[in-house]
Motif scaffolding. Structure first.
Motif, PDB file in Angstrom:
ATOM      1  N   ASN A   1      -0.865  -3.325  -6.074  1.00  0.00           N
ATOM      2  CA  ASN A   1      -0.493  -1.908  -6.029  1.00  0.00           C
ATOM      3  C   ASN A   1      -1.732  -1.058  -6.253  1.00  0.00           C
ATOM      4  O   ASN A   1      -2.672  -1.500  -6.932  1.00  0.00           O
ATOM      5  CB  ASN A   1       0.496  -1.573  -7.157  1.00  0.00           C
TER       6      ASN A   1
ATOM      7  N   GLN B   1       5.357   7.847  -4.233  1.00  0.00           N
ATOM      8  CA  GLN B   1       4.647   6.940  -3.332  1.00  0.00           C
ATOM      9  C   GLN B   1       4.523   7.586  -1.964  1.00  0.00           C
ATOM     10  O   GLN B   1       5.479   8.207  -1.480  1.00  0.00           O
ATOM     11  CB  GLN B   1       5.414   5.624  -3.186  1.00  0.00           C
TER      12      GLN B   1
ATOM     13  N   ASP C   1       3.017   4.029   0.802  1.00  0.00           N
ATOM     14  CA  ASP C   1       3.052   2.890  -0.125  1.00  0.00           C
ATOM     15  C   ASP C   1       2.065   2.982  -1.290  1.00  0.00           C
ATOM     16  O   ASP C   1       2.022   2.099  -2.145  1.00  0.00           O
ATOM     17  CB  ASP C   1       2.801   1.570   0.614  1.00  0.00           C
TER      18      ASP C   1
ATOM     19  N   HIS D   1       0.904   4.568  -4.762  1.00  0.00           N
ATOM     20  CA  HIS D   1       1.443   5.378  -5.863  1.00  0.00           C
ATOM     21  C   HIS D   1       0.469   6.516  -6.147  1.00  0.00           C
ATOM     22  O   HIS D   1      -0.742   6.352  -6.019  1.00  0.00           O
ATOM     23  CB  HIS D   1       1.575   4.532  -7.133  1.00  0.00           C
TER      24      HIS D   1
END
Ligand SMILES: Cc1cc2nc3c(=O)[nH]c(=O)nc-3n(C[C@H](O)[C@H](O)[C@H](O)COP(=O)(O)OP(=O)(O)OC[C@H]3O[C@@H](n4cnc5c(N)ncnc54)[C@H](O)[C@@H]3O)c2cc1C
Length: 436
Positions: free
Chosen positions: A239, A362, A365, A367
């Motif tokens: 992430n 988001q 995709d 954050h």
């Protein structure tokens, strides 16, 4: 340089940096792979990393400059309990529908509780105090508007807010400058750079990798993972969190066009005679006002200096430009400070959003937690924390997490219009006062 106001030891750096100067420290290697890569090493980035570490998730914080380069060591140190939420850079409070306002204010209240808890749990020595805030009314109309917001603030943000009429104003400030104002008991103040250092130490204690001088230059998808390129190597991450606030750049064009970076400027005075220093703000609160181009001020933690900030200009300008303007704003409020010299003057960027609300969520995709709107010590700490909880799939709910992060079809991230907007709002402030 304006000879009258500058102290012989004047420096164009933040007063706070005397206690903690942003430094790259010993450079640690950018890891090859990590669960979460965080871009931006301010309060938001560090707080996200800290919370991830508490959930056993490894994270790297990638900071382009020295650690603490951004607004997080440059701010005024006034910690809001919610009263500022929704105040745009025009000075107006945005209209948000009733139910959402309550949830937003309630989250702002949680942000204040979070910072209180973090400072306690991590034993951060940063002169944290909760003396409350006084918000001076620039006009009678503003005073009436403040009175109308009281019920909502007290119900949703538990602000402990009450009005102070002009006749009793000197209980709050040694000046007759305002038309009375509002006290917000649930707000605090701290030393911003020491709070920053405390978060940094807490991250390091938990093994978070915090990499200075690691500007992120590219982010791309590689199957299920992200490939994050930095000035000091590439890291693969599950992430990515963008926590760049007022320093959001070309790396993330879709986010850049949703935040307007606006400069804020501060001066610190030389040490004042003790009686004078004690008399200016009798209850030691932080102060701000209801002007469109607002000022914010407080005494330094030792009570010896006035730390006075505002949007002297909406863009980055040299201290020789901003300091004389702020000095004048200060002596407009406190004529007793005429002749007092400025020892420090500095500037930093805040990020305004088009709906004047902070945002997390988001996009493509990635954050993000962005958009402090000028008041982000508690809020950006909170949004970093909430972003981490979302990634960790912990018990999580946050009213700032929406898909609705507005942009403007004519704005792409270059705020060329700010000098014009600044001039216009200064004019509007003057007219409001003339007609008051
Ligand atoms: C003068 C001033 C006064 C203020 N006063 C107050 C106040 O009294 N009370 C209050 O609550 N708030 C105040 N604020 C706002 C508050 O300081 C900010 O909201 C808060 O510090 C934002 O934290 P952050 O972590 O989101 O961003 P920042 O601390 O600004 O950190 C963002 C970081 O991202 C880094 N970065 C950007 N691009 C990249 C990249 N590509 N790669 C790696 N790193 C990158 C930057 O170098 C920067 O260090 C003030 C701000 C300023 C400037």
């Amino acid at each position: 340089m304006h000879p009258d106001i500058f102290h012989k030891d004047f420096t164009p750096t933040p007063y706070w940096w005397e206690a903690y100067t942003p430094t790259a420290g010993e450079l640690i290697h950018v890891p090859r792979a990590v669960r979460v890569a965080i871009v931006g090493g301010g309060y938001a980035g560090l707080s996200a990393a800290l919370e991830l570490a508490k959930h056993g998730i490894d994270a790297v914080v990638l900071e382009a400059n020295e650690l603490g380069f951004g607004a997080s060591t440059r701010n005024g140190g006034a910690v809001s309990g919610g009263v500022n939420v929704g105040k745009s850079f025009t000075g107006k409070t945005v209209e948000v529908d009733g139910d959402r306002v309550e949830r937003i204010l309630s989250d702002a209240c949680d942000a204040f509780a979070l910072i209180d808890r973090l400072i306690d749990e991590e034993k951060i020595s940063c002169f944290w105090e909760k003396p409350g805030r006084f918000v001076g009314a620039w006009t009678k109309k503003h005073y009436d508007g403040q009175s109308r917001r009281l019920v909502m603030l007290n119900a949703a943000a538990r602000s402990g807010a009450y009005m102070v009429p002009r006749e009793r104003q000197r209980e709050e400030i040694a000046s007759d400058y305002y038309f009375g104002g509002m006290v917000v008991e649930r707000s605090g103040k701290l030393h911003p750079a020491l709070y920053y250092k405390g978060l940094l130490d807490a991250c390091r204690r938990r093994g978070v990798m915090v990499c200075a001088k690691a500007a992120v230059t590219g982010i791309s998808r590689l199957g299920a993972t992200w490939r994050v390129e930095t000035a000091r190597g590439t890291v693969a991450a599950g992430n990515v969190v963008i926590a760049t606030n007022g320093y959001t750049g070309r790396l993330t064009p879709a986010l850049r066009r949703r935040v307007v970076p606006i400069a804020s400027h501060i001066i610190a005075t030389e040490e004042l005679p003790p009686d004078l220093g004690r008399s200016l703000i009798p209850r030691a609160r932080t102060l701000s006002d209801t002007k469109r181009v607002l000022c914010y001020y407080r005494m330094s933690p030792d009570g010896e200096r006035m730390v006075f900030g505002g949007r002297a200009r909406f863009t980055q300008v040299d201290a020789t430009v901003s300091a004389p303007i702020l000095h004048r704003y200060m002596t407009d409020r406190f004529p007793q400070l005429r002749g007092v010299k400025v020892t420090h003057a500095w500037t930093g960027n805040v990020a305004f959003t088009l709906d004047a609300l902070p945002h997390m969520g988001q996009r493509d995709d990635l954050h993000y937690c962005l958009g402090c709107n000028g008041s982000g010590i508690a809020m950006m700490t909170y949004l970093g924390y909430q972003t981490a909880r979302k990634i960790a799939r912990a018990n999580y709910a946050c009213s700032f997490d929406t898909d609705d992060f507005p942009d403007h079809r004519l704005y792409f991230g270059n705020p060329w219009f700010l000098p014009i907007v600044g001039g216009y709002y200064r004019l509007r402030d003057s007219l409001d006062r003339l007609l008051a």
